[in-house]
Motif scaffolding. Structure first.
Motif, PDB file in Angstrom:
ATOM      1  N   PRO A  68       5.215  36.724 121.917  1.00 22.54           N
ATOM      2  CA  PRO A  68       4.903  35.916 123.099  1.00 22.54           C
ATOM      3  C   PRO A  68       4.474  34.514 122.679  1.00 22.54           C
ATOM      4  O   PRO A  68       4.003  34.304 121.558  1.00 22.54           O
ATOM      5  CB  PRO A  68       3.734  36.676 123.732  1.00 22.54           C
ATOM      6  CG  PRO A  68       3.044  37.313 122.570  1.00 22.54           C
ATOM      7  CD  PRO A  68       4.145  37.653 121.579  1.00 22.54           C
ATOM      8  N   TYR A  70       3.387  30.357 124.567  1.00 26.70           N
ATOM      9  CA  TYR A  70       3.187  29.562 125.771  1.00 26.70           C
ATOM     10  C   TYR A  70       3.829  28.202 125.547  1.00 26.70           C
ATOM     11  O   TYR A  70       3.606  27.543 124.537  1.00 26.70           O
ATOM     12  CB  TYR A  70       1.705  29.380 126.103  1.00 26.70           C
ATOM     13  CG  TYR A  70       1.523  28.572 127.362  1.00 26.70           C
ATOM     14  CD1 TYR A  70       1.678  29.166 128.602  1.00 26.70           C
ATOM     15  CD2 TYR A  70       1.276  27.216 127.300  1.00 26.70           C
ATOM     16  CE1 TYR A  70       1.565  28.425 129.761  1.00 26.70           C
ATOM     17  CE2 TYR A  70       1.157  26.466 128.456  1.00 26.70           C
ATOM     18  CZ  TYR A  70       1.310  27.073 129.681  1.00 26.70           C
ATOM     19  OH  TYR A  70       1.213  26.333 130.828  1.00 26.70           O
ATOM     20  N   CYS A  71       4.640  27.790 126.499  1.00 26.97           N
ATOM     21  CA  CYS A  71       5.310  26.497 126.433  1.00 26.97           C
ATOM     22  C   CYS A  71       4.848  25.669 127.635  1.00 26.97           C
ATOM     23  O   CYS A  71       4.945  26.159 128.773  1.00 26.97           O
ATOM     24  CB  CYS A  71       6.821  26.701 126.469  1.00 26.97           C
ATOM     25  SG  CYS A  71       7.766  25.187 126.656  1.00 26.97           S
ATOM     26  N   GLY A  75       5.988  27.634 130.650  1.00 26.36           N
ATOM     27  CA  GLY A  75       4.935  28.630 130.878  1.00 26.36           C
ATOM     28  C   GLY A  75       4.976  29.735 129.837  1.00 26.36           C
ATOM     29  O   GLY A  75       5.326  29.515 128.677  1.00 26.36           O
ATOM     30  N   SER A  76       4.638  30.928 130.266  1.00 25.13           N
ATOM     31  CA  SER A  76       4.555  32.085 129.381  1.00 25.13           C
ATOM     32  C   SER A  76       5.972  32.552 129.005  1.00 25.13           C
ATOM     33  O   SER A  76       6.783  32.843 129.884  1.00 25.13           O
ATOM     34  CB  SER A  76       3.796  33.202 130.097  1.00 25.13           C
ATOM     35  OG  SER A  76       3.571  34.261 129.248  1.00 25.13           O
ATOM     36  N   THR A  77       6.233  32.597 127.711  1.00 27.45           N
ATOM     37  CA  THR A  77       7.581  32.925 127.254  1.00 27.45           C
ATOM     38  C   THR A  77       7.574  34.068 126.249  1.00 27.45           C
ATOM     39  O   THR A  77       6.541  34.406 125.664  1.00 27.45           O
ATOM     40  CB  THR A  77       8.265  31.711 126.593  1.00 27.45           C
ATOM     41  OG1 THR A  77       7.515  31.329 125.443  1.00 27.45           O
ATOM     42  CG2 THR A  77       8.380  30.547 127.556  1.00 27.45           C
ATOM     43  N   GLU A  92      14.594  32.239 123.948  1.00 27.12           N
ATOM     44  CA  GLU A  92      13.334  32.204 124.681  1.00 27.12           C
ATOM     45  C   GLU A  92      13.601  32.669 126.105  1.00 27.12           C
ATOM     46  O   GLU A  92      14.541  32.198 126.758  1.00 27.12           O
ATOM     47  CB  GLU A  92      12.810  30.777 124.672  1.00 27.12           C
ATOM     48  CG  GLU A  92      11.491  30.583 125.357  1.00 27.12           C
ATOM     49  CD  GLU A  92      11.075  29.125 125.304  1.00 27.12           C
ATOM     50  OE1 GLU A  92      11.349  28.413 126.303  1.00 27.12           O
ATOM     51  OE2 GLU A  92      10.509  28.708 124.282  1.00 27.12           O
ATOM     52  N   SER A  94      11.696  34.109 129.980  1.00 26.57           N
ATOM     53  CA  SER A  94      10.508  34.121 130.820  1.00 26.57           C
ATOM     54  C   SER A  94       9.771  35.443 130.588  1.00 26.57           C
ATOM     55  O   SER A  94      10.291  36.518 130.906  1.00 26.57           O
ATOM     56  CB  SER A  94      10.899  34.006 132.290  1.00 26.57           C
ATOM     57  OG  SER A  94       9.829  34.391 133.123  1.00 26.57           O
ATOM     58  N   LYS A  95       8.574  35.364 130.040  1.00 20.93           N
ATOM     59  CA  LYS A  95       7.799  36.575 129.767  1.00 20.93           C
ATOM     60  C   LYS A  95       7.522  37.370 131.049  1.00 20.93           C
ATOM     61  O   LYS A  95       7.699  38.588 131.058  1.00 20.93           O
ATOM     62  CB  LYS A  95       6.508  36.214 129.028  1.00 20.93           C
ATOM     63  CG  LYS A  95       5.676  37.422 128.674  1.00 20.93           C
ATOM     64  CD  LYS A  95       4.400  37.019 127.944  1.00 20.93           C
ATOM     65  CE  LYS A  95       3.468  38.196 127.822  1.00 20.93           C
ATOM     66  NZ  LYS A  95       2.152  37.795 127.343  1.00 20.93           N
TER      67      LYS A  95
END
Length: 131
Positions: A68, A70-71, A75-77, A92, A94-95
């Motif tokens: 995991p 954060y970009c 956002g959370s990736t 990458e 979207s988490k």
């Protein structure tokens, strides 16, 4: 179908349409199909547990690694690093979207119910026994 970002080199990013699939008859596996053009597809199969663990922390070794991140822009990736004899890719996703998909697989076959699938310990022992 999700669009994953793919690193294509120094500061160059593209998109790859990716289909996440799950077959309850093979509850330990997840299948990702990367669509790179009209007739160009690549399939990757790895464990559902690896995906679950990769959403929380660095997971995997060898051909598939997930972690995991954060970009600020996205956002959370979830990062996926794939290696094969034909090359490598850093993707990458979207988490939250991957997590939601994975959660749906656990409503179909729970982690506890996975033990009911596949060979028993006795069958594995017989398979691995030397002749």
């Amino acid at each position: 179908m999700l669009k994953l970002r793919i690193s294509l080199g120094d500061d160059v990013v593209g998109e790859v349409r990716t289909l996440f699939r799950y077959d309850p008859e093979r509850p330990y596996e997840v299948l990702l199909t990367f669509h790179q053009g009209r007739a160009d597809e690549a399939d990757w199969v790895f464990s559902r547990e690896l995906l679950r663990d990769g959403l929380r922390a660095l997971s995997g070794q060898g051909d598939v690694k997930l972690w995991p991140a954060y970009c600020p822009c996205h956002g959370s990736t979830l990062h996926l690093a794939l290696e094969s004899p034909h090359g490598s890719a850093l993707l990458e996703a979207s988490k939250p979207r991957v997590q939601a998909w994975l959660d749906r697989t656990y409503t179909v076959v729970s982690a506890q119910a996975e033990a009911d699938y596949g060979p028993t310990d006795a069958q594995l022992s017989a398979l691995l026994a030397e002749d």
